[in-house]
Motif scaffolding. Structure first.
Motif, PDB file in Angstrom:
ATOM      1  N   HIS A 629       0.840  -1.206   0.000  1.00  0.00           N
ATOM      2  CA  HIS A 629       0.000   0.000   0.000  1.00  0.00           C
ATOM      3  C   HIS A 629       0.878   1.259   0.000  1.00  0.00           C
ATOM      4  O   HIS A 629       2.048   1.230   0.361  1.00  0.00           O
ATOM      5  CB  HIS A 629      -0.918   0.003   1.212  1.00  0.00           C
ATOM      6  CG  HIS A 629      -1.922  -1.112   1.196  1.00  0.00           C
ATOM      7  ND1 HIS A 629      -3.078  -1.064   0.455  1.00  0.00           N
ATOM      8  CD2 HIS A 629      -1.925  -2.334   1.819  1.00  0.00           C
ATOM      9  CE1 HIS A 629      -3.765  -2.183   0.624  1.00  0.00           C
ATOM     10  NE2 HIS A 629      -3.087  -2.977   1.452  1.00  0.00           N
ATOM     11  N   TYR A 680     -11.647   8.156   2.339  1.00  0.00           N
ATOM     12  CA  TYR A 680     -11.640   6.795   2.879  1.00  0.00           C
ATOM     13  C   TYR A 680     -10.194   6.326   3.027  1.00  0.00           C
ATOM     14  O   TYR A 680      -9.337   6.614   2.168  1.00  0.00           O
ATOM     15  CB  TYR A 680     -12.346   5.823   1.935  1.00  0.00           C
ATOM     16  CG  TYR A 680     -13.848   5.988   1.861  1.00  0.00           C
ATOM     17  CD1 TYR A 680     -14.635   5.841   3.004  1.00  0.00           C
ATOM     18  CD2 TYR A 680     -14.472   6.253   0.652  1.00  0.00           C
ATOM     19  CE1 TYR A 680     -16.013   5.981   2.944  1.00  0.00           C
ATOM     20  CE2 TYR A 680     -15.852   6.395   0.574  1.00  0.00           C
ATOM     21  CZ  TYR A 680     -16.616   6.261   1.724  1.00  0.00           C
ATOM     22  OH  TYR A 680     -17.976   6.405   1.662  1.00  0.00           O
ATOM     23  N   GLU A 682      -8.434   2.639   3.103  1.00  0.00           N
ATOM     24  CA  GLU A 682      -8.930   1.326   2.696  1.00  0.00           C
ATOM     25  C   GLU A 682      -7.782   0.328   2.577  1.00  0.00           C
ATOM     26  O   GLU A 682      -6.683   0.661   2.148  1.00  0.00           O
ATOM     27  CB  GLU A 682      -9.641   1.469   1.342  1.00  0.00           C
ATOM     28  CG  GLU A 682     -10.377   0.234   0.895  1.00  0.00           C
ATOM     29  CD  GLU A 682     -11.178   0.506  -0.397  1.00  0.00           C
ATOM     30  OE1 GLU A 682     -11.954  -0.371  -0.781  1.00  0.00           O
ATOM     31  OE2 GLU A 682     -11.004   1.584  -0.995  1.00  0.00           O
ATOM     32  N   ASN A 683      -8.062  -0.915   2.950  1.00  0.00           N
ATOM     33  CA  ASN A 683      -7.145  -2.031   2.680  1.00  0.00           C
ATOM     34  C   ASN A 683      -7.952  -3.324   2.626  1.00  0.00           C
ATOM     35  O   ASN A 683      -9.192  -3.283   2.559  1.00  0.00           O
ATOM     36  CB  ASN A 683      -6.021  -2.091   3.720  1.00  0.00           C
ATOM     37  CG  ASN A 683      -6.509  -2.415   5.118  1.00  0.00           C
ATOM     38  OD1 ASN A 683      -7.666  -2.799   5.319  1.00  0.00           O
ATOM     39  ND2 ASN A 683      -5.635  -2.261   6.093  1.00  0.00           N
ATOM     40  N   GLU A 684      -7.273  -4.447   2.634  1.00  0.00           N
ATOM     41  CA  GLU A 684      -7.948  -5.738   2.467  1.00  0.00           C
ATOM     42  C   GLU A 684      -8.852  -6.119   3.634  1.00  0.00           C
ATOM     43  O   GLU A 684      -9.660  -7.052   3.532  1.00  0.00           O
ATOM     44  CB  GLU A 684      -6.910  -6.847   2.228  1.00  0.00           C
ATOM     45  CG  GLU A 684      -5.836  -6.994   3.281  1.00  0.00           C
ATOM     46  CD  GLU A 684      -4.626  -6.085   3.029  1.00  0.00           C
ATOM     47  OE1 GLU A 684      -4.811  -4.952   2.530  1.00  0.00           O
ATOM     48  OE2 GLU A 684      -3.506  -6.526   3.362  1.00  0.00           O
ATOM     49  N   GLY A 686     -10.812  -3.693   5.451  1.00  0.00           N
ATOM     50  CA  GLY A 686     -11.969  -2.827   5.608  1.00  0.00           C
ATOM     51  C   GLY A 686     -11.732  -1.427   5.085  1.00  0.00           C
ATOM     52  O   GLY A 686     -10.720  -1.140   4.418  1.00  0.00           O
ATOM     53  N   LYS A 687     -12.667  -0.552   5.424  1.00  0.00           N
ATOM     54  CA  LYS A 687     -12.632   0.828   4.937  1.00  0.00           C
ATOM     55  C   LYS A 687     -13.214   1.731   6.023  1.00  0.00           C
ATOM     56  O   LYS A 687     -14.224   1.399   6.639  1.00  0.00           O
ATOM     57  CB  LYS A 687     -13.459   0.935   3.660  1.00  0.00           C
ATOM     58  CG  LYS A 687     -13.496   2.310   3.042  1.00  0.00           C
ATOM     59  CD  LYS A 687     -14.099   2.274   1.639  1.00  0.00           C
ATOM     60  CE  LYS A 687     -15.577   2.051   1.644  1.00  0.00           C
ATOM     61  NZ  LYS A 687     -16.177   2.164   0.290  1.00  0.00           N
ATOM     62  N   GLN A 689     -14.020   6.035   7.050  1.00  0.00           N
ATOM     63  CA  GLN A 689     -14.095   7.413   6.558  1.00  0.00           C
ATOM     64  C   GLN A 689     -13.452   8.326   7.589  1.00  0.00           C
ATOM     65  O   GLN A 689     -13.797   8.264   8.775  1.00  0.00           O
ATOM     66  CB  GLN A 689     -15.548   7.803   6.328  1.00  0.00           C
ATOM     67  CG  GLN A 689     -15.726   9.190   5.732  1.00  0.00           C
ATOM     68  CD  GLN A 689     -17.167   9.463   5.360  1.00  0.00           C
ATOM     69  OE1 GLN A 689     -17.722   8.807   4.490  1.00  0.00           O
ATOM     70  NE2 GLN A 689     -17.782  10.421   6.034  1.00  0.00           N
ATOM     71  N   LEU A 729      -9.300  -1.618  10.202  1.00  0.00           N
ATOM     72  CA  LEU A 729      -8.284  -1.807   9.154  1.00  0.00           C
ATOM     73  C   LEU A 729      -7.187  -2.792   9.547  1.00  0.00           C
ATOM     74  O   LEU A 729      -6.297  -3.080   8.749  1.00  0.00           O
ATOM     75  CB  LEU A 729      -7.641  -0.459   8.808  1.00  0.00           C
ATOM     76  CG  LEU A 729      -8.587   0.608   8.249  1.00  0.00           C
ATOM     77  CD1 LEU A 729      -7.864   1.943   8.103  1.00  0.00           C
ATOM     78  CD2 LEU A 729      -9.161   0.173   6.910  1.00  0.00           C
ATOM     79  N   VAL A 747      -2.280   1.080   4.067  1.00  0.00           N
ATOM     80  CA  VAL A 747      -3.594   1.549   3.590  1.00  0.00           C
ATOM     81  C   VAL A 747      -3.402   2.415   2.345  1.00  0.00           C
ATOM     82  O   VAL A 747      -2.304   2.903   2.068  1.00  0.00           O
ATOM     83  CB  VAL A 747      -4.347   2.395   4.661  1.00  0.00           C
ATOM     84  CG1 VAL A 747      -4.642   1.575   5.895  1.00  0.00           C
ATOM     85  CG2 VAL A 747      -3.557   3.654   5.006  1.00  0.00           C
ATOM     86  N   ASP A 748      -4.480   2.617   1.623  1.00  0.00           N
ATOM     87  CA  ASP A 748      -4.523   3.577   0.526  1.00  0.00           C
ATOM     88  C   ASP A 748      -5.611   4.604   0.820  1.00  0.00           C
ATOM     89  O   ASP A 748      -6.574   4.318   1.537  1.00  0.00           O
ATOM     90  CB  ASP A 748      -4.835   2.857  -0.793  1.00  0.00           C
ATOM     91  CG  ASP A 748      -3.709   1.918  -1.194  1.00  0.00           C
ATOM     92  OD1 ASP A 748      -2.539   2.361  -1.179  1.00  0.00           O
ATOM     93  OD2 ASP A 748      -3.997   0.741  -1.482  1.00  0.00           O
ATOM     94  N   LYS A 750      -8.655   6.815  -0.601  1.00  0.00           N
ATOM     95  CA  LYS A 750      -9.638   6.885  -1.693  1.00  0.00           C
ATOM     96  C   LYS A 750     -10.550   8.080  -1.445  1.00  0.00           C
ATOM     97  O   LYS A 750     -10.972   8.329  -0.325  1.00  0.00           O
ATOM     98  CB  LYS A 750     -10.491   5.609  -1.735  1.00  0.00           C
ATOM     99  CG  LYS A 750      -9.689   4.319  -1.855  1.00  0.00           C
ATOM    100  CD  LYS A 750      -9.080   4.156  -3.229  1.00  0.00           C
ATOM    101  CE  LYS A 750      -8.390   2.800  -3.339  1.00  0.00           C
ATOM    102  NZ  LYS A 750      -7.705   2.637  -4.644  1.00  0.00           N
TER     103      LYS A 750
END
Length: 752
Positions: A629, A680, A682-684, A686-687, A689, A729, A747-748, A750
């Motif tokens: 990420h 957001y 986000e990763n594998e 969850g997500k 805000q 996360l 994480v990324d 979005k």
């Protein structure tokens, strides 16, 4: 008392507690008031406090002036205890669920009805599925003790504390390396290396005072390595914004330099350590140049720092921190810190690290029982020798080295969902919000849906309690008496400051009464907390009376370090009994012992190597926290709140009502993001805000969030759906050997 009556009677004091502390104090200086000396519970540190009470109403809290390490100091959380006591969102009556799970529909119940319902359900489950099908969770401390006693009496081996989500690594590493826990002499050190142990935000008053004085001195150096410019970094002489997860590389390079140049305490290592050859082999290639591209720190800087620390030794502390959960390689990171201290020969040296000189140890050192010691009435309760769902303490398990009384929280949800090694049917929880404090929240929610029965004991209807079938309200710490605990070379005791508000009970009484109803109380040799205390004190009425009166009892004993001849000589003037134990060089080497298999400080750990090949030596396995990420999300403590415990308390919520995510200003501009933008993460797993906060005080590849917000329970009105729950996360995979929860995660970002 009905909730409405409680709210009505507490409205005045609730409002009063919201005003600024200085005004609260001045408002009552001329009134008729008394002081109760007790122990705080607004975080896990448990500082001694003085509670001012007027007409059975708590009005002000300050530190206990009779406890010299803290004196009258309390942190913001400690001062807000009154505000928690009269928080209108507190639980004051047992609740039984009437709607769907999580629907927040309840009816009030009497204690008789609630406890009998819990007893009936637990007995039914035990008869159909066995006692092992019920799990018990709690934060560590007094609540964990009384819950564990009940769980053992019931017959379940599945007992958990918060250890795996917090301090498990350093506790295990010090036990493996030195044979037990150690203290850091912040007050007398000349050089401290700090890896993000942020004592100025995750405040421990006594240590924070020492570190503040240290940082302000002109002849000391505080080196901080942390991706974020935290408060402790702001007070440092030098801050190195190290890449997340790479502390172990920095430390292995440091050790490489010391061994390469033979700049370590060779006499100490020869006398007290084992495994030097294996250590040399593990760091032979970890040069300062090697680590440059890993940590982002130049080779030249490493060489300079290695030399600085060596010259300052033994008055150096390489700090292992507290909640050390940075990577899956956390065990190796903390092992490297423990080894680095040993190489500097700072063990039992003033300004270094040392064993506790508590009452029991002082008696052993002096050779006489001068200071009173305690019994433990809970020792009769043993964890059943039945296999646990996480395999803690069991041969062949990845959690072999984990205590069976603490377990691995992250393994609960996978075990419930897979029904392996056996089905779990019920969950009893006290004072722990699993859904905010433990990784992989979405998996935990699915697991909870599978359960037949859930009981939660708490002061608040938190996210976990909101999913329970029965909620039992615990009295706040200002409304209950508790057992005697050790502090320094003395003891302290929590004393009830005000009468119970509403219809609440202490955790001690809840579990004791439940055991009595279920007729599983054979091992309870006490009926009340006073009887428990008396057994602890071995009938020492004077000790109990002093603890009741002053809240704390400490003994005036000269400082002692077992390898400091001048200090030992002074100590012998007060306690001449030690004179025949003093060596010709002035040290007390006969009193230095390590409870490791080799009876030495283990630079290489054979027992770990045997069970987990390659992990007996230092290594870098699984240190990466980005996992492909763009960012690493890190988290930490604020001085305003305690983990997920205090966010709803009015005065603390007023001081800090949300937790935006820190992002580097330049990086944000590069991505077209502005201060206050909602995005957001986000990763594998969850997500979430979040709101962004732009700052220059963080690396471009790192994000930071203060943990504890993002609640979904509507009962906590001040924080309902405010902020983000970062545990969503986090993955369930734990760190090698120590099984710690990993709180740095890739994480990324979005756009919403």
């Amino acid at each position: 008392m009905k909730r409405r009556d409680f709210l009505k009677s507490s409205a005045f004091l609730g409002s009063l507690a919201c005003i600024k502390p200085v005004l609260s104090a001045n408002a009552f200086t001329n009134g008729d008031r008394k002081s109760v000396f007790s122990v705080c519970e607004m975080c896990s540190t448990r500082c001694p406090i003085e509670v001012s009470v007027k007409d059975n109403k708590g009005v002000f809290i300050n530190g206990n002036p009779k406890f010299s390490a803290n004196k009258t100091s309390v942190c913001a959380r400690g001062g807000a205890g009154i505000n928690q006591l009269y928080d209108k969102n507190r639980l004051i009556k047992p609740l039984i669920r009437v709607g769907k799970r999580g629907e927040n529909k309840w009816r009030e119940a009497s204690w008789d009805e609630a406890l009998n319902l819990v007893a009936t359900k637990l007995n039914e489950i035990k008869e159909k599925h066995g006692a092992k099908s019920v799990i018990f969770t709690s934060k560590a401390g007094e609540s964990h003790t009384h819950m564990s006693n009940f769980a053992c009496a019931y017959g379940s081996p599945n007992i958990f504390s918060h250890y795996s989500s917090c301090p498990i690594t350093y506790n295990m590493v010090l036990e493996h390396t030195y044979g037990g826990g150690l203290s850091r002499d912040f007050a007398n050190a000349k050089y401290i290396v700090n890896f993000g142990h942020n004592l100025f935000e995750g405040i421990v008053i006594s240590d924070a005072k020492k570190l503040a004085k240290f940082a302000a001195s002109s002849d000391t150096k505080l080196l901080v390595l942390e991706p974020r410019f935290s408060v402790v970094a702001a007070k440092a002489d030098e801050w190195l914004p190290i890449k997340p997860g790479t502390d172990v590389a920095f430390l292995m390079a440091l050790i490489h330099v010391w061994l390469r140049d033979e700049k370590y305490d060779k006499d100490f290592v020869k006398e007290y350590c084992i495994g030097l050859d294996e250590l040399k082999a593990s760091v032979k290639d970890t040069s300062p140049k090697w680590q440059e591209n890993i940590t982002g720190i130049s080779a030249k800087t490493i060489e300079r720092i290695a030399d600085e620390i060596y010259k300052a030794a033994p008055k150096v502390v390489i700090d292992w921190g507290h909640k050390t959960t940075t990577t899956h390689a956390e065990y190796q990171r903390t092992r490297a810190i423990a080894i680095a201290n040993a190489l500097m020969g700072n063990y039992e040296k003033k300004g270094g690290i040392h064993t506790s000189k508590n009452a029991s140890n002082l008696n052993k050192i002096i050779g006489e029982n001068i200071f009173p010691t305690l019994d433990n009435p809970s020792n009769v309760f043993k964890v059943p020798n039945t296999p646990r769902i996480d395999g803690a303490g069991e041969e062949g398990s990845k959690n072999y080295f984990v205590s069976r009384k603490h377990g691995v929280l992250m393994d609960i949800a996978p075990a419930i969902l897979s029904e392996k090694p056996y089905p779990i049917k019920a969950w009893v929880n006290t004072r722990f919000n699993h859904l905010v404090n433990v990784a992989n929240v979405n998996e935990s929610l699915k697991a909870i849906e599978k359960l037949d029965f859930i009981v939660s004991i708490d002061v608040y209807l938190n996210d976990f309690s909101n999913l329970a079938d029965v909620v039992l309200p615990e009295s706040s710490y200002l409304e209950r008496d508790e057992s005697i605990l050790g502090v320094g070379n003395g003891y302290y005791m929590r004393n009830k400051a005000v009468e119970v508000i509403g219809d609440t009970k202490s955790g001690f009484d809840i579990f004791k009464e439940l055991a009595s109803i279920m007729k599983i109380d054979e091992l309870y040799t006490y009926k009340t907390i006073d009887e428990y205390r008396m057994q602890q004190a071995k009938g020492n009425v004077d000790l109990l009376a002093n603890l009741k009166k002053d809240g704390v009892v400490t003994y005036k004993v000269p400082s002692l370090y077992l390898r400091e001849p001048k200090i030992i000589k002074e100590f012998a003037k007060t306690y001449p009994q030690i004179k025949d134990k003093i060596d010709s060089n002035g040290e007390l080497s006969s009193l230095i012992s390590f409870k490791t298999p080799s009876k030495k400080i283990e630079l290489f750990i054979e027992k770990v190597e045997k069970l987990f090949p390659a992990h007996g030596s230092l290594n870098m396995v699984d240190y990466d926290v980005f996992n492909g990420h763009e960012f690493c999300l890190t988290s930490g403590k604020t001085p305003i709140h305690t983990n997920a415990h205090t966010q709803n308390i009015p005065i603390l919520n007023e001081l800090m009502s949300e937790s935006p995510v820190w992002i580097n200003e330049s990086k944000a501009k590069e991505l077209g993001l502005k201060d206050g933008d909602i995005v957001y993460l986000e990763n594998e797993f969850g997500k979430i805000q979040v709101k962004l906060m732009l700052t220059q005080g963080i690396r471009p590849d790192t994000l930071f969030i203060y943990h504890g917000f993002g609640r979904v329970t509507p009962a906590l009105k001040n924080i309902h759906e405010v902020g983000a729950n970062d545990s969503i996360l986090l993955g369930s995979k734990s760190g090698h050997i120590c099984s710690t929860m990993v709180t740095n995660i890739g994480v990324d970002i979005k756009r919403v």
